[in-house]
Design an enzyme around this catalytic site. Structure first.
Site, PDB file in Angstrom:
ATOM      1  CG  HIS A 260     -62.472 -24.108  -7.870  1.00 51.91           C
ATOM      2  ND1 HIS A 260     -61.776 -22.924  -8.021  1.00 51.91           N
ATOM      3  CD2 HIS A 260     -63.759 -23.764  -7.663  1.00 51.91           C
ATOM      4  CE1 HIS A 260     -62.633 -21.909  -7.896  1.00 51.91           C
ATOM      5  NE2 HIS A 260     -63.850 -22.400  -7.677  1.00 51.91           N
ATOM      6  CD  GLU A 261     -66.652 -26.105  -7.788  1.00 53.40           C
ATOM      7  OE1 GLU A 261     -67.183 -25.619  -6.776  1.00 53.40           O
ATOM      8  OE2 GLU A 261     -66.452 -25.438  -8.835  1.00 53.40           O
ATOM      9  CG  HIS A 264     -66.174 -23.256  -3.384  1.00 51.85           C
ATOM     10  ND1 HIS A 264     -66.117 -21.950  -2.951  1.00 51.85           N
ATOM     11  CD2 HIS A 264     -65.960 -23.216  -4.728  1.00 51.85           C
ATOM     12  CE1 HIS A 264     -65.870 -21.157  -3.997  1.00 51.85           C
ATOM     13  NE2 HIS A 264     -65.764 -21.898  -5.084  1.00 51.85           N
ATOM     14  CD  GLU A 290     -63.828 -18.605  -6.769  1.00 50.99           C
ATOM     15  OE1 GLU A 290     -64.846 -19.149  -6.305  1.00 50.99           O
ATOM     16  OE2 GLU A 290     -63.298 -18.966  -7.837  1.00 50.99           O
TER      17      GLU A 290
END
Ligand code: MG
Length: 495
Positions: A260-261, A264, A290
């Site tokens: 997830h990170e 980003h 996101e």
């Protein structure tokens, strides 16, 4: 020197202060001992006030209006000026005293919240929360709004968004989601994910997650990964992007947190180097940001082909998983379950968690809901949307950091990200139809290159809706998400 360059030069000073604040904040969350709390709140507050004062100074405003005359058309310069003008329009409405007070009080509120959550003591947090809501109302009054104070707050995170536009978004997915969750709950084919919980060596988790995010394209020459209680991604320049993750008994926390990170992070690393330290570098809005974390975490990272490639390596690192076959693993990591905690929610129930927060924060800001009544209102909404009632406030209305950090109007951007991730993936698949084959071979470069070309390299140059039209051929359309998750979970649950 051109006026645009003069403006850039002035703003490099502001950028330096903001970067210093970001480093301090990263350190606060990753390494700082508790004894640093009080001084760090002062540092952050004073640096923010200095950056604010420098930004709204008469000289910067004059240079900006001169630069605006010079830059025209749809040039890069004109886009840069537009982004700065938008920031200026917001910042000049906020008194420097308010900016400093908000940072200081929210840093303090954060510490109060940490304690309240730990001790399951809502009464301890209630006065700080009431103060955060007062600050939000005060801020909305400075910024101005037509329909609802929430509009002024949420626009800062997602340009153009309003309470009404978020309501329309949630209206389009609420019923289909509630229905899908019910169908899934009633299915006799429930996946098992118990194999993911155990005692895993922290060092093994670090090595595996770093291998994983590097394999999908996160550049460790221009970034690193550390540990934080609540994973986040930050960056100090295009060449220095910081991921965080956490190592828990549930192995999915580290794996999917890191993916997830990294989503980003790759978005930030994808900005053109020549835009570094300017307003054009970096993701355009929280919703689009996101969409990238969710795309890499869920659409790529929870797909069967992804694990067709990585499961043998995972089993090599964690021999306790040797007997889990691909199908069992794939279904396990896609288990849908109404739970209390948002950050652990699967991609089907996730938006229901957000709806609860969105509706409650609108009511708190307007004053329709009193802070003292929040726990009860929270539990009622969990019951009606997810069919479960939180067993304590720690796993209920005290679980999220946002309200303590004065981040009000932020939550709906998570849902927008979920919706956009599928829309972007569908557009990507029109150009790259063999994504399954590529992922099964561990070949992610064509996917990342497409995202860089269509989204990352544009930084903040285009407004979010314009960028989405350019990248996908249409504005946000929730059908992509609804069709995508229905197809996926019909498979997982044999619906
Ligand atoms: Mg995120």
């Amino acid at each position: 020197m051109s006026k645009v360059n003069e403006l850039k030069e002035r703003l490099f000073d502001v950028n330096a202060l903001n970067a210093a604040t970001a480093v301090l904040d990263w350190d606060h969350q990753c390494y700082m001992p508790d004894g640093g709390n009080a001084a760090r709140a002062e540092h952050g507050s004073r640096l923010s006030r200095m950056a604010h004062e420098m930004f709204v100074s008469e000289e910067t405003q004059r240079t900006l209006s001169e630069a605006a005359k010079e830059a025209n058309g749809d040039s890069e310069e004109a886009a840069f000026v537009r982004v700065v003008q938008r920031q200026m329009a917001i910042s000049t409405k906020l008194p420097a005293e308010f900016v400093a007070r908000k940072v200081k009080r929210s840093t303090e509120a954060h510490e109060i919240w940490v304690k309240a959550r730990k001790e399951n003591n809502f009464a301890h947090f209630a006065p700080a929360l009431a103060e955060m809501m007062d600050l939000a109302r005060e801020e909305a009054e400075y910024l101005g709004y037509i329909d609802h104070p929430y509009d002024a707050l949420t626009d800062q995170y997602e340009e153009g968004a309003t309470k009404k536009s978020w309501e329309a978004m949630f209206d389009s997915v609420r019923q289909p989601l509630v229905d899908l969750v019910r169908e899934i709950n009633e299915s006799p084919n429930q996946p098992d994910n118990s194999f993911l919980t155990g005692k895993w060596e922290q060092e093994d988790q670090r090595k595996f997650t770093e291998m994983l995010v590097q394999a999908i394209g996160f550049d460790f020459e221009r970034g690193r990964q550390d540990i934080a209680a609540h994973p986040f991604c930050t960056n100090f320049s295009v060449g220095d992007v910081r991921l965080t993750t956490r190592y828990e008994d549930y192995l999915g926390s580290a794996i999917f947190g890191s993916l997830h990170e990294a989503g980003h992070g790759m978005y930030e690393q994808g900005s053109p180097m020549e835009w570094d330290r300017t307003a054009l570098a970096g993701g355009v809005s929280l919703g689009v940001h996101e969409s990238q974390s969710r795309l890499w975490e869920n659409i790529v990272g929870r797909s069967r082909p992804f694990w067709q490639h990585f499961l043998p390596q995972l089993q090599g690192t964690f021999p306790a998983l040797s007997n889990v076959n691909l199908d069992h693993f794939y279904r396990g990591i896609n288990k849908v379950e109404p739970t209390f905690i948002r950050v652990e929610a699967d991609e089907v129930t996730y938006n229901l968690h957000i709806m609860v927060r969105f509706e409650l924060e609108c009511a708190l800001v307007s004053g329709e809901l009193k802070v003292a009544d929040l726990p009860e209102a929270w539990n009622e909404k969990y019951n009606s949307y997810l069919g479960i009632t939180p067993t304590s406030d720690s796993v209920g209305c005290l679980q999220d950091v946002h309200w303590s950090a004065a981040l009000i109007g932020y939550f709906p951007t998570y849902s927008k990200g979920n919706l956009l991730s599928y829309q972007i993936w569908n557009a990507l698949q029109k150009d790259i139809p063999n994504t399954d084959e590529l992922m099964a071979k561990g070949h992610f470069k064509p996917i990342l290159d497409w995202l860089i070309d269509k989204i990352y390299r544009h930084g903040s140059r285009y407004q979010p809706e314009v960028l989405m039209e350019m990248a996908t051929g249409e504005r946000m359309n929730p059908e992509h998400y609804l069709k995508g998750i229905r197809a996926k979970y019909a498979g997982v649950y044999s619906l």
